[in-house]
Enzyme design. Sequence first.
Site, short mmCIF file in Angstrom:
data_model
loop_
_atom_site.label_atom_id
_atom_site.label_comp_id
_atom_site.label_asym_id
_atom_site.label_seq_id
_atom_site.Cartn_x
_atom_site.Cartn_y
_atom_site.Cartn_z
N SER A 61 0.79 -1.24 0.00
CA SER A 61 0.00 0.00 0.00
C SER A 61 0.81 1.29 0.00
O SER A 61 0.27 2.35 -0.27
CB SER A 61 -0.92 0.03 1.23
OG SER A 61 -2.15 -0.51 0.89
N TYR A 189 -2.56 -2.36 -10.65
CA TYR A 189 -2.59 -2.26 -9.18
C TYR A 189 -1.79 -3.39 -8.52
O TYR A 189 -0.99 -3.15 -7.61
CB TYR A 189 -4.06 -2.26 -8.71
CG TYR A 189 -4.17 -2.29 -7.21
CD1 TYR A 189 -3.88 -1.17 -6.43
CD2 TYR A 189 -4.53 -3.47 -6.54
CE1 TYR A 189 -3.96 -1.21 -5.05
CE2 TYR A 189 -4.61 -3.52 -5.16
CZ TYR A 189 -4.32 -2.39 -4.42
OH TYR A 189 -4.38 -2.45 -3.06
N TYR A 241 -3.95 3.22 7.81
CA TYR A 241 -5.22 2.48 7.89
C TYR A 241 -6.15 3.14 8.90
O TYR A 241 -6.09 4.36 9.09
CB TYR A 241 -4.97 1.00 8.23
CG TYR A 241 -4.02 0.31 7.28
CD1 TYR A 241 -4.30 0.21 5.93
CD2 TYR A 241 -2.84 -0.25 7.74
CE1 TYR A 241 -3.44 -0.42 5.05
CE2 TYR A 241 -1.96 -0.89 6.87
CZ TYR A 241 -2.27 -0.97 5.52
OH TYR A 241 -1.41 -1.58 4.67
N VAL A 259 1.04 -3.83 3.90
CA VAL A 259 0.96 -5.13 4.57
C VAL A 259 2.22 -5.98 4.38
O VAL A 259 2.35 -7.03 5.00
CB VAL A 259 -0.30 -5.93 4.15
CG1 VAL A 259 -1.56 -5.24 4.64
CG2 VAL A 259 -0.34 -6.17 2.66
N1 GLU Z 1 -1.87 -5.47 -2.31
C1 GLU Z 1 -2.53 -5.34 -1.05
C2 GLU Z 1 -4.03 -5.47 -1.19
O1 GLU Z 1 -4.59 -4.95 -2.11
C3 GLU Z 1 -2.17 -4.02 -0.45
C4 GLU Z 1 -2.78 -3.83 0.89
C5 GLU Z 1 -1.98 -3.00 1.83
O2 GLU Z 1 -0.76 -3.00 1.83
O3 GLU Z 1 -2.65 -2.32 2.60
O4 GLU Z 1 -4.68 -6.07 -0.42
#
Ligand code: GLU
Length: 305
Positions: A61, A189, A241, A259
Amino acid sequence: METLLNKILKDNKHLTREGKVASYIPALKKANQDDLGICIVDVNGNTYKAGEYNKKFTIQSISKTISLMLAIMDNGEDIVFDKIGMEPTGDAFNSMVKLEMISPSKPLNPMINAGAIAVASLIKGKNADEKFERLLNLFRKISNNNKLNINKEAYLSEKETGDRNRALAYFMKDVGIFDGNVEEILDVYFRQCAIEVNSIDIANIGLFLANRGQIPKTREKVTTESIAKTVKTFMITCGMYNESGQFAIEVGIPAKSGVGGGIMASVPNEMGIGVFGPALNEKGNSIAGYGVLKDLSDKLNLSIF
Ligand code: GLU
């Protein structure tokens, strides 16, 4: 400075045992829960490192900051924020609940998955390859690392299992937030999330934002001050978050976590900080990384407030 960093890492190391590495993307399960590292780069060209600062991890993210920057550079703020909101959600990063509750439907901000997928749809390029290539080149430039690339295993692992993101994307297409090929947008993405970095790379990206969109070393102005400011403001309001409010009070530095265990922080006009610790708390933030940034902010008086 490195003595201080080593002490802070030592004081927070026990927290790694209290978190869990992400497992919903199968490839991320391989991370070593005990890892903890930090790198600081400042506007005067100094670099300070400690712990596992050299370990590679996927940016996840944290990439949402730079994809937002490129989408605004490509389209202007009016078009981007016509499609994506500017408000924190208080929900989990991959939540879908608010998408159907707001009319007309719009992801609440570009730091949650729905918002970042909509951002990916706005990056210019004739196909997914060209769009991603443009984004990757931008990452290489601002991280001062021409070798940045994706971790193929993490990319394919998420592509195969990312049904929650697929659901968000198909819903957004249905309600007209974007049109075009959903799988292609998701491909951009998923690839951006799988870019492999270490703490030095994200510290450099944080420094570039701290330095108002200019790379201190080369003095190249990559984006406008105004866009860099928008990105840093989202980092404060939505970057950690649904723990962003608490982090703003306890640490007070614009930051974005992922994450994969990374946290990128930008102390305006001073420094970029990259922290890595893959054991996460329930909100999805690096549990020891949070502690490290809190101690660092206390010791060096880094809160912007
Ligand atoms: N690629 C992860 C997802 O879409 C990123 C989430 C994150 O790092 O918050 O779930």
